[in-house]
Design an enzyme around this catalytic site. Structure first.
Site, PDB file in Angstrom:
ATOM      1  N   ARG A   1       0.824  -1.227   0.000  1.00 60.06           N
ATOM      2  CA  ARG A   1       0.000   0.000   0.000  1.00 60.06           C
ATOM      3  C   ARG A   1       0.853   1.270   0.000  1.00 60.06           C
ATOM      4  O   ARG A   1       0.442   2.294   0.539  1.00 60.06           O
ATOM      5  CB  ARG A   1      -0.958   0.031   1.194  1.00 60.06           C
ATOM      6  CG  ARG A   1      -1.971  -1.098   1.218  1.00 60.06           C
ATOM      7  CD  ARG A   1      -3.122  -0.800   0.258  1.00 60.06           C
ATOM      8  NE  ARG A   1      -4.274  -1.639   0.524  1.00 60.06           N
ATOM      9  CZ  ARG A   1      -5.410  -1.204   1.069  1.00 60.06           C
ATOM     10  NH1 ARG A   1      -5.578   0.028   1.388  1.00 60.06           N
ATOM     11  NH2 ARG A   1      -6.400  -2.045   1.271  1.00 60.06           N
TER      12      ARG A   1
ATOM     13  N   TYR B   1     -15.199 -10.643  -0.061  1.00 62.87           N
ATOM     14  CA  TYR B   1     -15.840  -9.338  -0.305  1.00 62.87           C
ATOM     15  C   TYR B   1     -17.070  -9.487  -1.189  1.00 62.87           C
ATOM     16  O   TYR B   1     -18.066  -8.787  -1.025  1.00 62.87           O
ATOM     17  CB  TYR B   1     -14.836  -8.360  -0.930  1.00 62.87           C
ATOM     18  CG  TYR B   1     -13.789  -7.916   0.071  1.00 62.87           C
ATOM     19  CD1 TYR B   1     -14.039  -6.864   0.946  1.00 62.87           C
ATOM     20  CD2 TYR B   1     -12.566  -8.578   0.171  1.00 62.87           C
ATOM     21  CE1 TYR B   1     -13.091  -6.462   1.882  1.00 62.87           C
ATOM     22  CE2 TYR B   1     -11.611  -8.195   1.100  1.00 62.87           C
ATOM     23  CZ  TYR B   1     -11.883  -7.139   1.952  1.00 62.87           C
ATOM     24  OH  TYR B   1     -10.949  -6.755   2.885  1.00 62.87           O
TER      25      TYR B   1
END
Ligand code: CP3
Length: 342
Positions: A25, A150
């Site tokens: 990230r 998800y």
């Protein structure tokens, strides 16, 4: 190996020292220059699908810190979006998707849309490739189980109980969903490699919530099939697997999943993992992202301990999970300097 790219040498099995470094990230909200581009882009998917802006934020951490890798700016949830499930990032709430709980939801997914929808990400990769210098360019996807988490829940969750209930309660239906994701993931990663990605990484952030039997079936085996399919098409491209919270199952995963490197999460003890994972495979990780928020002595000690534990084997310095938005960029610069001096 002819390449001068430090990361690629390590992924080929070389115990190059000091180790290469990049951070999960690393293109993100902790950088003011990212926040400026993000504000111009509007919503998150507009940034992902704008090759000029996506290439710019991908390169920001490489320019600022001299990272050994650029990871293309995208998201693991691009895959369900590209299959037509729909995806919104609500401010402060994270991703929201219409949950898939039955056969009709699975049948509505449309793999024929994928190639067109990921074309902007391919263009971002081509642009980054021209400017990346000696940093290696990483393409990525979520591993099938984590993406399914998800898709079934319709977003994030504390324990992904609807997903685990489906995996145990209707294995045929869950298997059908995973099969679609797995095939699409091979296409998605191949498209990224064809556009210039030199490494493929599979993020399995929720791998560790499964029982050992289901871990084998839904983490190790699908990763093995994806790695084999990529190897057949692009034999020179190394794969990094991140089976987060795998615990001691990391050894079995390393031996069976066909990856060239295994990323360790923050809870993994690198000295133990070293005994479980074959020496020719690279390890990556696993400094606590919150140690980088704190900086100073705790960051220095944790970093020194990790370097000590990994000396002499192929190793890529990284965090054990993604960098967090409140991280002071100056702490990252100090971390890179310490690793470079190892
Ligand atoms: O530097 C990089 O690593 C760039 C690309 C990247 C993003 N997401 C950009 C992003 C990568 C590799 C990811 C992976 C990802 N996305 C994972 C696997 C790794 C992990 O952290 O466990 C997961 C589970 C996701 C799903 C996701 N994306 C969530 C849950 C969220 C919301 C929470 C959050 O962190 O904001 C996102 C959004 C997201 N993906 C952001 C970024 C930079 C923040 C959104 C913004 O800028 O508004």
């Amino acid at each position: 190996m002819a390449t001068t790219k430090r990361l690629l040498r390590v992924l080929a099995g070389e115990a190059s020292w000091p180790p290469p470094i990049w951070l999960m990230r690393q293109a993100g909200r902790f950088l003011p220059e990212y926040r400026a581009v993000r504000a111009k882009a509007g919503d998150f998917m507009s940034l992902v699908t704008n090759p000029e802006m996506a290439a710019e934020v991908t390169l920001q951490p490489v320019r600022r810190f001299g990272m050994d890798a650029a990871i293309i700016f995208s998201d693991i949830l691009v895959l369900p979006w590209a299959l037509g499930q729909g995806l919104k990032f609500e401010a402060g709430e994270g991703p929201v998707l219409p949950p898939i709980r039955d056969r009709a939801g699975i049948e509505a997914l449309d793999p024929t849309q994928l190639a067109g929808r990921v074309a902007p990400i391919q263009e971002s990769l081509r642009r980054v490739k021209c400017e990346v210098g000696d940093a290696a360019l990483i393409g990525f996807a979520g591993a099938p189980f984590t993406v399914a988490c998800y898709m079934v829940e319709g977003g994030g969750s504390k324990d992904f109980s609807a997903t685990r209930a489906m995996a145990h309660g209707d294995p045929a239906m869950f298997g059908a969903l995973l099969h679609i994701i797995e095939a699409a993931t091979v296409e998605f990663l191949s498209a990224q490699i064809e556009a210039g990605a030199e490494v493929a990484m599979l993020f399995d952030s929720w791998a560790g919530i499964l029982s050992p039997r289901l871990f084998q079936r839904h983490v190790t085996e699908p990763t093995g099939r994806i790695a084999a399919a990529l190897r057949a098409r692009h034999p020179e491209i190394p794969v990094i697997g991140f089976p987060r919270l795998a615990g001691t199952m990391i050894g079995d995963y390393a031996r069976k999943a066909g990856v060239q490197a295994v990323a360790m999460d923050t809870a993994a003890d690198p000295r133990v993992v070293r005994t479980l994972v074959p020496d020719h495979l690279a390890l990556q990780g696993n400094l606590d992202p919150l140690a980088v928020v704190a900086g100073g002595q705790t960051m220095r000690e944790e970093t020194a301990g990790l370097l000590d534990a990994m000396r002499g084997r192929p190793f890529v310095f990284n965090l054990g999970h993604g960098i967090v938005p409140q991280t002071p960029p100056g702490h990252v610069a100090e971390l890179v300097a310490q690793v470079r001096a190892a």
